[in-house]
Motif scaffolding. Structure first.
Motif, mmCIF file in Angstrom:
data_model
loop_
_atom_site.group_PDB
_atom_site.id
_atom_site.type_symbol
_atom_site.label_atom_id
_atom_site.label_comp_id
_atom_site.label_asym_id
_atom_site.label_seq_id
_atom_site.Cartn_x
_atom_site.Cartn_y
_atom_site.Cartn_z
ATOM 1 N N ILE A 1 0.867 -1.205 -0.246
ATOM 2 C CA ILE A 1 -0.035 -0.045 -0.089
ATOM 3 C C ILE A 1 0.714 0.955 -0.151
ATOM 4 C CG2 ILE A 1 -1.699 1.276 1.499
ATOM 5 C CD1 ILE A 1 -2.901 -1.093 1.937
ATOM 6 N N TYR A 2 1.835 1.368 0.820
ATOM 7 C CA TYR A 2 2.720 2.394 0.879
ATOM 8 C C TYR A 2 3.461 2.592 -0.534
ATOM 9 C CZ TYR A 2 1.978 1.555 6.007
ATOM 10 O OH TYR A 2 1.377 1.474 7.021
ATOM 11 N N ASP A 3 3.682 1.505 -1.134
ATOM 12 C CA ASP A 3 4.613 1.511 -2.435
ATOM 13 C C ASP A 3 3.659 2.200 -3.489
ATOM 14 O OD1 ASP A 3 6.840 0.467 -1.184
ATOM 15 O OD2 ASP A 3 6.380 -1.368 -1.845
ATOM 16 N N LEU A 4 2.320 1.937 -3.420
ATOM 17 C CA LEU A 4 1.316 2.442 -4.219
ATOM 18 C C LEU A 4 1.536 4.062 -4.480
ATOM 19 C CD1 LEU A 4 -1.981 1.069 -3.930
ATOM 20 C CD2 LEU A 4 -0.597 0.672 -5.547
ATOM 21 N N VAL A 5 1.900 4.747 -3.657
ATOM 22 C CA VAL A 5 2.170 6.236 -3.658
ATOM 23 C C VAL A 5 2.826 6.662 -4.811
ATOM 24 C CG1 VAL A 5 2.614 8.265 -2.391
ATOM 25 C CG2 VAL A 5 1.177 6.631 -1.242
ATOM 26 N N THR A 6 3.993 5.825 -4.976
ATOM 27 C CA THR A 6 4.988 6.131 -5.960
ATOM 28 C C THR A 6 5.024 5.374 -7.110
ATOM 29 O OG1 THR A 6 6.554 4.927 -4.433
ATOM 30 C CG2 THR A 6 6.626 7.190 -4.292
ATOM 31 N N ASN A 7 4.222 4.336 -7.070
ATOM 32 C CA ASN A 7 4.085 3.328 -8.258
ATOM 33 C C ASN A 7 3.263 4.070 -9.617
ATOM 34 O OD1 ASN A 7 5.308 0.847 -8.157
ATOM 35 N ND2 ASN A 7 4.021 0.277 -6.543
ATOM 36 N N GLN A 8 3.458 3.302 -10.648
ATOM 37 C CA GLN A 8 2.637 3.786 -11.805
ATOM 38 C C GLN A 8 1.371 3.824 -11.571
ATOM 39 O OE1 GLN A 8 4.854 1.200 -14.422
ATOM 40 N NE2 GLN A 8 2.916 0.082 -14.677
ATOM 41 N N SER A 9 0.472 4.290 -12.497
ATOM 42 C CA SER A 9 -1.180 4.075 -12.569
ATOM 43 C C SER A 9 -1.285 2.776 -12.777
ATOM 44 C CB SER A 9 -1.659 5.217 -13.253
ATOM 45 O OG SER A 9 -1.617 6.534 -12.963
ATOM 46 N N GLY A 10 -2.376 2.193 -12.258
ATOM 47 C CA GLY A 10 -3.045 0.912 -12.370
ATOM 48 C C GLY A 10 -2.623 -0.159 -11.517
ATOM 49 N N LYS A 11 -1.633 0.352 -10.732
ATOM 50 C CA LYS A 11 -1.140 -0.730 -9.490
ATOM 51 C C LYS A 11 -2.249 -0.656 -8.617
ATOM 52 C CE LYS A 11 2.895 -1.954 -11.561
ATOM 53 N NZ LYS A 11 3.058 -3.378 -11.630
ATOM 54 N N TYR A 12 -2.492 -1.806 -7.798
ATOM 55 C CA TYR A 12 -3.619 -1.806 -6.940
ATOM 56 C C TYR A 12 -3.142 -2.834 -5.765
ATOM 57 C CZ TYR A 12 -5.043 -5.530 -10.118
ATOM 58 O OH TYR A 12 -5.100 -6.673 -11.020
ATOM 59 N N VAL A 13 -3.793 -2.601 -4.642
ATOM 60 C CA VAL A 13 -3.728 -3.801 -3.701
ATOM 61 C C VAL A 13 -5.115 -4.091 -3.260
ATOM 62 C CG1 VAL A 13 -3.048 -3.963 -1.258
ATOM 63 C CG2 VAL A 13 -1.697 -2.682 -2.907
ATOM 64 N N PHE A 14 -5.237 -5.179 -2.842
ATOM 65 C CA PHE A 14 -6.835 -5.860 -2.479
ATOM 66 C C PHE A 14 -6.985 -6.116 -0.914
ATOM 67 C CE2 PHE A 14 -6.870 -7.401 -7.118
ATOM 68 C CZ PHE A 14 -8.239 -6.784 -7.392
ATOM 69 N N ALA A 15 -8.206 -6.007 -0.412
ATOM 70 C CA ALA A 15 -8.533 -6.415 0.819
ATOM 71 C C ALA A 15 -9.719 -7.349 0.429
ATOM 72 C CB ALA A 15 -9.175 -4.986 1.716
ATOM 73 N N PRO A 16 -10.284 -8.063 1.637
ATOM 74 C CA PRO A 16 -11.493 -9.023 1.039
ATOM 75 C C PRO A 16 -12.661 -8.395 0.554
ATOM 76 C CG PRO A 16 -10.271 -9.352 3.320
ATOM 77 C CD PRO A 16 -9.721 -8.446 2.954
ATOM 78 N N GLN A 17 -12.960 -6.955 0.996
ATOM 79 C CA GLN A 17 -14.039 -6.558 0.165
ATOM 80 C C GLN A 17 -13.778 -5.107 -0.458
ATOM 81 O OE1 GLN A 17 -17.811 -6.671 2.211
ATOM 82 N NE2 GLN A 17 -16.935 -8.190 3.720
#
Length: 436
Positions: A278-294
């Motif tokens: 999640i913390y890495d998403l801030v500097t990642n390219q668009s389209g990257k994501y992280v899932f939770a159960p819902q």
């Protein structure tokens, strides 16, 4: 202790007066003292007991013991039996987690059946310390160190200020009888190892250890309150809620010296676990994501967007017959004939009804979809290219529906009509299609 307990209730839980209380009782020392205290104070109580069938005849002995006690004392009693090991196996849970899941589900069910007001458990100060040490040993944030909450929704733990020693002394003075759980003597569980080996050493090193621990917990809880206040204030600067989605402004986030801490505070309630991702998403390219159960957290240009996972129905196609004048799902849409064009907003289109082939199809867009944008003289364009031109976010794209006649797009709903179905000089029937 009775007087102390009465004072504690009057200061911390005055709202319990005159309420119907459901007491979770195992038959052990702590829960039997809890029952006795409320008996002495004249509260209306119902005793609840779960037989997890984990200790053979001993489990049924506990059930019988409580049943006899409540009968002799004129107390309402309700019990249930669980095949805990089968439940744990089916849902791939530890035995302890399975028992907790079963226990609280049944408690809430009983709350409705018994028309009760609150559920009370017998957790005490030593339980709080054990939980603190367990969380500390596993690695935790401030939340894991602030202890068991005395009040959590409708679950109340009125014995938290009292130590196991105080509870035992009260039981002895009042000649109470209780059942000993044989599993408590085993070091199979981490909690028991801490109870048997670590806590005695801490108390030996500092005879006033429990008082010191109580002060530490109070300081930690005050710190947590400060964190909560700051989290709310910064959230108002960084986040914007749009329907079911939350947009976190990355540029604002990066101005914070410790933005990862804020992200944790905001997102923990959504059951995320992959915090480094999640913390890495801030500097990642668009389209990257992280899932939770819902839920899903996705990077989209200058935003992190939190949104619920889509239902399976979102991927289905919905047919609309010519006889239908209103559709309520998945969108609220109106279909009716008019004699002239009166509204040119994005929420409505006017088409030549005779050019349509019913049933119409309402579906999500696909990557290869092509249409002829209204006003472009019949030239074709990819739907995905329109999205890019319109600068739609990834979340916005996912929420787009297409209204189609056979394989042809009639309307990218709420965005652009197709040229092929427009009104012309030969039109005999004008159909207005609108979204509410």
């Amino acid at each position: 202790m009775l007087k102390q307990f009465e004072n504690h209730l009057s200061h911390q839980f005055p709202f319990l007066e005159g309420k119907k209380l459901l007491l979770a009782v195992s038959g052990g020392l702590d829960s039997m003292v809890l029952v006795h205290l409320f008996q002495q104070l004249g509260y209306e109580i119902v005793v609840l007991h779960c037989n997890f069938q984990l200790r053979g005849l001993e489990s049924f002995g506990d059930q019988q013991f409580i049943q006899e006690y409540t009968s002799q004392n004129g107390i309402s009693f309700s019990f249930t039996q669980f095949d805990t090991e089968a439940f744990a196996k089916d849902y791939k849970l530890s035995t302890q987690l399975a028992a907790r899941e079963l226990r609280y589900s049944w408690f809430y069910e009983q709350l409705e059946i018994q028309k009760g007001d609150y559920i009370l458990t017998a957790h005490h100060a030593d339980d709080n310390l054990e939980t603190f040490l367990i969380n500390l040993s596993r690695g935790t944030g401030l939340d894991g160190l602030t202890g068991i909450p005395a009040l959590n929704d409708i679950v109340i733990r009125p014995l938290l200020p009292f130590t196991r020693q105080e509870i035992e002394e009260y039981a002895t003075q009042n000649k109470l009888v209780w059942r000993e759980d044989s599993s408590n003597a085993s070091d199979k569980y981490l909690r028991n190892k801490i109870r048997h080996h670590l806590i005695p050493v801490l108390k030996e090193l500092n005879p006033n250890f429990m008082n010191s621990f109580e002060k530490t917990q109070a300081y930690l809880q005050e710190s947590q309150e400060l964190v909560d206040d700051a989290t709310i204030m910064v959230y108002q600067q960084v986040a914007k809620e749009k329907g079911d989605d939350i947009y976190f402004d990355i540029n604002q986030l990066l101005k914070l010296p410790n933005y990862t801490s804020y992200l944790y505070q905001w997102l923990k309630e959504f059951d995320f676990t992959a915090w480094e991702d999640i913390y890495d998403l801030v500097t990642n390219q668009s389209g990257k994501y992280v899932f939770a159960p819902q839920f899903r957290l996705i990077k989209d240009r200058d935003y992190l967007i939190l949104s619920p996972l889509k239902l399976a129905t979102d991927m289905q196609e919905f047919l609309i017959e010519s006889s239908e004048s209103k559709v309520n799902f998945p969108l609220n849409m109106l279909f009716y004939n008019v004699t002239e064009i009166s509204d040119t907003s994005n929420s409505a289109i006017f088409v030549d009804q005779d050019k349509l082939q019913f049933p119409l199809v309402l579906r999500r867009w696909n990557e290869g979809d092509v249409f002829q944008p209204f006003g472009m003289g019949g030239r074709s364009k990819k739907v995905s290219k329109l999205f890019k031109d319109e600068k739609l976010s990834l979340i916005d794209k996912e929420n787009v529906w297409l209204l189609c006649s056979e394989s042809q797009v009639v309307w990218i709903v709420g965005i652009r009509q197709d040229e092929r179905f427009k009104i012309d000089s030969k039109t005999k029937k004008i159909l207005k299609i609108a979204i509410e």
